[in-house]
Write an enzyme that holds these catalytic residues in place. Structure first.
Site, short mmCIF file in Angstrom:
data_model
loop_
_atom_site.label_atom_id
_atom_site.label_comp_id
_atom_site.label_asym_id
_atom_site.label_seq_id
_atom_site.Cartn_x
_atom_site.Cartn_y
_atom_site.Cartn_z
N MET A 26 0.80 -1.21 0.00
CA MET A 26 0.00 0.00 0.00
C MET A 26 0.84 1.27 0.00
O MET A 26 0.42 2.31 -0.50
CB MET A 26 -0.92 0.01 1.21
CG MET A 26 -1.96 1.11 1.15
SD MET A 26 -3.17 0.98 2.46
CE MET A 26 -2.41 1.97 3.71
N LYS A 43 2.65 6.68 7.38
CA LYS A 43 2.45 5.84 6.20
C LYS A 43 1.95 6.72 5.06
O LYS A 43 0.94 7.41 5.20
CB LYS A 43 1.45 4.73 6.45
CG LYS A 43 1.25 3.83 5.22
CD LYS A 43 0.18 2.78 5.44
CE LYS A 43 0.72 1.67 6.31
NZ LYS A 43 -0.23 0.55 6.42
N ASP A 137 -5.20 -7.38 8.27
CA ASP A 137 -3.78 -7.46 7.95
C ASP A 137 -2.95 -7.91 9.15
O ASP A 137 -1.87 -7.38 9.41
CB ASP A 137 -3.29 -6.10 7.43
CG ASP A 137 -2.08 -6.21 6.53
OD1 ASP A 137 -1.80 -7.31 6.02
OD2 ASP A 137 -1.40 -5.19 6.34
#
Length: 147
Positions: A26, A43, A137
């Protein structure tokens, strides 16, 4: 942590980036610091996702869900901008190795450590599931080991 390379951002939002912690499907994760000195994990999604409105909607929902969790066994969401030209999210930095790195470096863990990790992971999932959410995840590279 790896040093920032040419072309990588030096800041994102209100955070100064200090180095790269890792990368995944991602995006990339950076170690950052707020103006007040708090260490964070930032992130930043891969730029090719930024033009995908379906991805942006999913990212926005995931950020909002993560904000709701904020349990003692999860890293809190501190800031995010899912509508930025390149979406990002900042969480509290968890100082310590991931479970997969600890196993690669040291081999099997002692039974007491396995029990403590299992209990912490179970508590984190109870907090997530208690809000009607599903963590999609959970894997050793996303389980951080700390004191």
């Amino acid at each position: 942590m790896q040093p920032l390379e040419a072309g990588e951002p030096r800041t994102i939002g209100a955070y100064r980036l200090l180095g790269r912690l890792g990368a995944g499907g991602m995006g990339r994760v950076y170690l950052g610091r707020s103006a007040g000195g708090r260490t964070v994990a930032v992130k930043i999604v891969h730029p090719h996702f930024a033009s995908d409105e379906e991805f942006r909607a999913r990212f926005r929902r995931e950020v909002e869900a993560a904000r709701r969790v904020g349990g003692e066994w999860t890293a809190p969401v501190l800031d995010a901008d899912p509508d930025a030209p390149v979406p990002w999210v900042a969480t509290g930095y968890v100082a310590g190795p991931s479970l997969d790195r600890a196993l690669a470096a040291h081999g099997p863990l002692p039974e007491a450590s396995v029990r403590a990790i299992g209990a912490g992971l179970a508590r984190a999932l109870v907090a997530v599931h208690g809000l009607g959410l599903v963590h999609r995840d959970v894997k050793p590279s996303n389980v951080m080991l700390t004191l």
